[in-house]
Design a protein around this motif. Structure first.
Motif, PDB file in Angstrom:
ATOM      1  N   UNK A  72       0.819  -1.213   0.000  1.00  0.00           N
ATOM      2  CA  UNK A  72       0.000   0.000   0.000  1.00  0.00           C
ATOM      3  C   UNK A  72       0.856   1.267   0.000  1.00  0.00           C
ATOM      4  N   UNK A  73       2.110   1.115   0.349  1.00  0.00           N
ATOM      5  CA  UNK A  73       2.995   2.267   0.495  1.00  0.00           C
ATOM      6  C   UNK A  73       4.308   2.014  -0.247  1.00  0.00           C
ATOM      7  N   UNK A  74       4.255   1.853  -1.568  1.00  0.00           N
ATOM      8  CA  UNK A  74       5.479   1.542  -2.312  1.00  0.00           C
ATOM      9  C   UNK A  74       6.456   2.721  -2.282  1.00  0.00           C
ATOM     10  N   UNK A  75       7.739   2.441  -2.442  1.00  0.00           N
ATOM     11  CA  UNK A  75       8.739   3.513  -2.440  1.00  0.00           C
ATOM     12  C   UNK A  75       8.439   4.543  -3.524  1.00  0.00           C
ATOM     13  N   UNK A  76       8.651   5.805  -3.189  1.00  0.00           N
ATOM     14  CA  UNK A  76       8.414   6.869  -4.175  1.00  0.00           C
ATOM     15  C   UNK A  76       9.736   7.360  -4.760  1.00  0.00           C
ATOM     16  N   UNK A  77      10.649   6.418  -4.975  1.00  0.00           N
ATOM     17  CA  UNK A  77      11.891   6.731  -5.687  1.00  0.00           C
ATOM     18  C   UNK A  77      11.530   7.327  -7.047  1.00  0.00           C
ATOM     19  N   UNK A  78      12.229   8.347  -7.430  1.00  0.00           N
ATOM     20  CA  UNK A  78      11.935   8.981  -8.704  1.00  0.00           C
ATOM     21  C   UNK A  78      11.074  10.214  -8.582  1.00  0.00           C
ATOM     22  N   UNK A  85       6.801  14.664  -0.637  1.00  0.00           N
ATOM     23  CA  UNK A  85       5.817  13.583  -0.628  1.00  0.00           C
ATOM     24  C   UNK A  85       4.922  13.743   0.598  1.00  0.00           C
ATOM     25  N   UNK A  86       3.603  13.687   0.389  1.00  0.00           N
ATOM     26  CA  UNK A  86       2.639  13.878   1.477  1.00  0.00           C
ATOM     27  C   UNK A  86       1.946  12.580   1.870  1.00  0.00           C
ATOM     28  N   UNK A  87       1.473  11.819   0.886  1.00  0.00           N
ATOM     29  CA  UNK A  87       0.673  10.641   1.236  1.00  0.00           C
ATOM     30  C   UNK A  87       0.505   9.711   0.048  1.00  0.00           C
ATOM     31  N   UNK A  88       0.194   8.444   0.365  1.00  0.00           N
ATOM     32  CA  UNK A  88      -0.239   7.463  -0.613  1.00  0.00           C
ATOM     33  C   UNK A  88      -1.767   7.423  -0.626  1.00  0.00           C
ATOM     34  N   UNK A 163      -6.493   7.545   2.494  1.00  0.00           N
ATOM     35  CA  UNK A 163      -5.210   8.245   2.490  1.00  0.00           C
ATOM     36  C   UNK A 163      -4.313   7.648   3.571  1.00  0.00           C
ATOM     37  N   UNK A 164      -3.075   7.328   3.182  1.00  0.00           N
ATOM     38  CA  UNK A 164      -2.059   6.838   4.120  1.00  0.00           C
ATOM     39  C   UNK A 164      -0.935   7.866   4.139  1.00  0.00           C
ATOM     40  N   UNK A 165      -0.686   8.483   5.306  1.00  0.00           N
ATOM     41  CA  UNK A 165       0.299   9.544   5.420  1.00  0.00           C
ATOM     42  C   UNK A 165       1.715   9.078   5.165  1.00  0.00           C
ATOM     43  N   UNK A 180     -12.602  13.989   3.482  1.00  0.00           N
ATOM     44  CA  UNK A 180     -12.152  14.380   4.820  1.00  0.00           C
ATOM     45  C   UNK A 180     -10.727  13.904   5.100  1.00  0.00           C
ATOM     46  N   UNK A 181     -10.388  12.703   4.625  1.00  0.00           N
ATOM     47  CA  UNK A 181      -9.030  12.206   4.829  1.00  0.00           C
ATOM     48  C   UNK A 181      -8.008  13.050   4.073  1.00  0.00           C
ATOM     49  N   UNK A 182      -8.350  13.456   2.861  1.00  0.00           N
ATOM     50  CA  UNK A 182      -7.453  14.318   2.078  1.00  0.00           C
ATOM     51  C   UNK A 182      -7.235  15.640   2.813  1.00  0.00           C
TER      52      UNK A 182
END
Length: 341
Positions: A72-78, A85-88, A163-165, A180-182
């Protein structure tokens, strides 16, 4: 006949037509010739479209790296250095048997040059199950509190968005809906101890926020629904939405209400991309169309005509096509004949 059986027949027919029937292109062109236009505050900006498309492309790359324990939270390399980066964003797919395990679908980033500027970027269809979700959208349902009807499949997935922070944890508004989560994710980034702030203090912080929204394919439909739901709930100021290869999201009443939101809305579409004319009956596109044409240089297959890389090339030609999608008149196969420019 059951709903699942209807969907199987529709999917089989549409894929066969897309693969074997060049007339789908002329049908698509006819649909776009009937497209409404209306004045916008800002003209289409290819620079912004390229920026948004690159963020969507990053979300696709991240999806390819999504695997336990970071599915659910893959690396945001690139991620380009000009963003924080704020959230997935994750959401559920659905099968005839019901909801399945959540998947990663997009990202929320913040511009370093303007800490009050945030971008939501959503990827599109990436599996057979997600295609099922797309085609379930021929059945109209309500988006509660917003005029008109939307596709059932789109509405169901939108209702599962979460949303996952950046810390890997849900926001304090988890379970209260994506809008609301956003908002909670943005507020948490801008102000420490946001949950302890009074309503007036939170409102003052959020009044300065500007959100831009983008998505491709299924992600384009979900981006459109987020803009509508955010306006319904009067949460954040959204200045702009750019979508790529969007299907038709709702009926005429929904489209008219969306156009009254006064958001700078652009729908980038290749008329030879079959996804952009589906669902074909009972639905209307939101404004405003920015056509791009795959012409004679893109392999005429549904995947190539629809891919994010193709759209990026059409918006910004220095970005190269995927080699498998570059049309070669010397190679026999689905690309023979090209397209009419």
């Amino acid at each position: 006949m059951t709903k699942v059986a209807i969907m199987r027949r529709l999917l089989t027919g549409l894929l066969a037509c897309a693969l074997l029937c060049p007339a789908i292109a002329s049908s698509a062109v006819g649909a776009y010739n009937r497209c409404k236009t209306r004045p916008h505050i800002n003209r289409f900006d290819s620079r912004l479209a390229t920026e948004y498309g690159n963020l969507i492309d990053l979300a696709y790359q991240m999806s390819g790296r999504a695997a336990p324990p970071h599915e659910f939270t893959p690396p945001y390399d690139g991620l380009p250095p000009e963003y924080n980066f704020i959230a997935w964003v994750r959401m559920n797919d659905f099968t005839p048997r019901g909801r399945i395990r959540p998947k990663f679908y997009g990202i929320i980033v913040q511009r370093k040059s303007d800490p009050n500027s945030f971008i939501l970027a959503l990827r599109g269809t990436n599996s057979g199950i997600e295609w099922f979700d797309d085609f379930m959208s021929i059945f109209p349902v309500a988006l509660p509190g917003f005029p008109g009807k939307i596709g059932e499949g789109f509405g169901r997935i939108f209702g599962s968005m979460e949303v996952i922070g950046a810390d890997g944890q849900p926001t304090d508004k988890f379970g209260h809906g994506f809008v609301n989560e956003f908002r909670a994710a943005i507020l948490g980034k801008l102000m420490r101890r946001a949950t302890r702030m009074g309503a007036n203090e939170q409102a003052a912080v959020l009044d300065r926020v500007n959100v831009e929204v983008t998505g491709h394919s299924l992600g384009a439909a979900l981006a459109t629904l987020y803009v509508a739901a955010n306006a319904r709930d009067r949460q954040l100021r959204i200045s702009r939405i750019y979508t790529f290869a969007s299907p038709l999201v709702g009926n005429t009443e929904f489209a008219a209400a969306f156009e009254n939101l006064r958001v700078d809305s652009w729908r980038i579409a290749n008329p030879f991309d079959v996804v952009t004319v589906l669902p074909a009956i009972g639905y209307s596109h939101v404004d405003r169309l920015e056509p791009v044409n795959s012409g004679n240089w893109v392999n005429r297959t549904p995947i190539c005509l629809h891919s994010m890389t193709t759209y990026l090339h059409l918006v910004h030609p220095p970005i190269l096509l995927d080699k498998s999608c570059a049309w070669d008149p010397t190679v026999p196969g689905p690309n023979i004949g090209g397209h009419t420019s």
